[in-house]
Design an enzyme around this catalytic site. Structure first.
Site, PDB file in Angstrom:
ATOM      1  N   HIS A  43       0.955  -1.094   0.203  1.00  0.00           N
ATOM      2  CA  HIS A  43      -0.111  -0.138   0.120  1.00  0.00           C
ATOM      3  C   HIS A  43       0.839   1.215  -0.081  1.00  0.00           C
ATOM      4  O   HIS A  43       1.180   1.610   0.985  1.00  0.00           O
ATOM      5  CB  HIS A  43      -0.998  -0.081   1.192  1.00  0.00           C
ATOM      6  CG  HIS A  43      -1.881   1.371   1.227  1.00  0.00           C
ATOM      7  ND1 HIS A  43      -3.292   1.029   1.718  1.00  0.00           N
ATOM      8  CD2 HIS A  43      -1.796   2.326   0.811  1.00  0.00           C
ATOM      9  CE1 HIS A  43      -3.953   2.191   1.579  1.00  0.00           C
ATOM     10  NE2 HIS A  43      -3.195   3.111   0.997  1.00  0.00           N
ATOM     11  N   GLU A  70      -2.722  -1.575  -3.127  1.00  0.00           N
ATOM     12  CA  GLU A  70      -3.739  -0.894  -2.601  1.00  0.00           C
ATOM     13  C   GLU A  70      -3.280   0.559  -2.426  1.00  0.00           C
ATOM     14  O   GLU A  70      -2.212   1.012  -2.464  1.00  0.00           O
ATOM     15  CB  GLU A  70      -3.995  -1.250  -0.878  1.00  0.00           C
ATOM     16  CG  GLU A  70      -4.374  -2.782  -0.730  1.00  0.00           C
ATOM     17  CD  GLU A  70      -4.369  -2.943   0.669  1.00  0.00           C
ATOM     18  OE1 GLU A  70      -5.217  -3.999   0.966  1.00  0.00           O
ATOM     19  OE2 GLU A  70      -3.944  -2.426   1.531  1.00  0.00           O
ATOM     20  N   HIS A 190      -7.979  -5.568   7.591  1.00  0.00           N
ATOM     21  CA  HIS A 190      -7.721  -4.380   8.678  1.00  0.00           C
ATOM     22  C   HIS A 190      -7.985  -5.085  10.012  1.00  0.00           C
ATOM     23  O   HIS A 190      -8.918  -5.272  10.436  1.00  0.00           O
ATOM     24  CB  HIS A 190      -8.558  -3.276   8.433  1.00  0.00           C
ATOM     25  CG  HIS A 190      -7.837  -2.028   8.896  1.00  0.00           C
ATOM     26  ND1 HIS A 190      -7.129  -1.331   8.289  1.00  0.00           N
ATOM     27  CD2 HIS A 190      -8.022  -1.493  10.317  1.00  0.00           C
ATOM     28  CE1 HIS A 190      -6.375  -0.047   8.951  1.00  0.00           C
ATOM     29  NE2 HIS A 190      -7.278  -0.551  10.021  1.00  0.00           N
TER      30      HIS A 190
END
Length: 237
Positions: A43, A70, A190
């Site tokens: 990410h 991401e 997450h």
């Protein structure tokens, strides 16, 4: 079996804290795949405070499983995605200064923007996923964007589970059932951990992939990365 994609951002954070190339992000990606991980997630953020844009380029030749990038689809990020051509791009609406991702898309408000981004990814044969809260309106809105998958934002589930409230899974079950009905693939990520991942997996129908970084790397400090990867794989069976 649900695929495990290891988010290696924290390895880059550790590397950047000292300078140099230790630990080596590319070698770590090679190793987690060797240990059984079925994907690698990164990410990159605009300030490159952990994963650098060059890391994405360096990782491309060595990620032989699924490569998931991401990020917020600003121009710089999309230019990188179209250059690297990962297996999947996960669109996340995080602000430039966000410590970590903290909300899903409003898929109704941003519908036209997401359609444009997703169409560009599909023209380049890149699978798309949209980061969303377990809100049925947002799931239905995701379908209208043309995305292939959604990624359920699981922070609230993890928090409730840590308090012993297993009923916290219910909004995610309902979201998954609707996604299945609409033909959307389901990813999740997450704050998923060894403590809660089996319960989550057992309750979410047709969960295709989980992306886990912070907890997995933290657990590996005590238990070892190869051992932890295989512990996750066993819990995801």
């Amino acid at each position: 079996m649900t695929k495990l994609s290891v988010n290696i951002n924290k390895i880059a954070t550790l590397r950047n804290s000292r300078g140099g190339n230790v630990p080596n992000v590319v070698q770590f990606a090679i190793d987690v795949q060797k240990f059984g991980a079925e994907g690698v997630t990164i990410h990159p953020r605009p300030d490159e405070r952990h994963i650098r844009y060059q890391d994405a380029r360096d990782l491309k030749p060595v990620v032989h499983t699924e490569f998931n990038i991401e990020g917020n689809p600003v121009k710089k990020f999309m230019d990188l995605v179209l250059e690297v051509q990962p297996t999947q791009v996960t669109l996340v609406p995080d602000a430039d200064d966000a410590l970590t991702s903290n909300a899903g898309w409003d898929t109704l408000k941003h519908k036209d923007f997401l359609i444009e981004v997703i169409q560009e990814c599909k023209r380049n044969n890149i699978r798309t996923s949209i980061f969303v809260d377990p809100d049925l309106k947002m799931i239905a809105g995701a379908k209208l964007t043309g995305t292939d998958r959604i990624e359920l934002y699981t922070e609230q589930f993890a928090h409730e589970f840590s308090l012993g409230n297993k009923a916290g899974i219910q909004p995610y079950v309902e979201a998954a059932l609707l996604a299945n009905e609409l033909g959307l693939g389901i990813n999740a990520g997450h704050d998923l951990s060894l403590e809660n991942i089996r319960f989550f997996k057992e309750n979410i129908p047709n969960l295709l992939e989980v992306s886990i970084g912070h907890a997995l790397i933290s657990e590996s400090l005590y238990l070892g990365i190869e051992n932890v990867v295989n512990m996750y794989l066993n819990k995801l069976k």
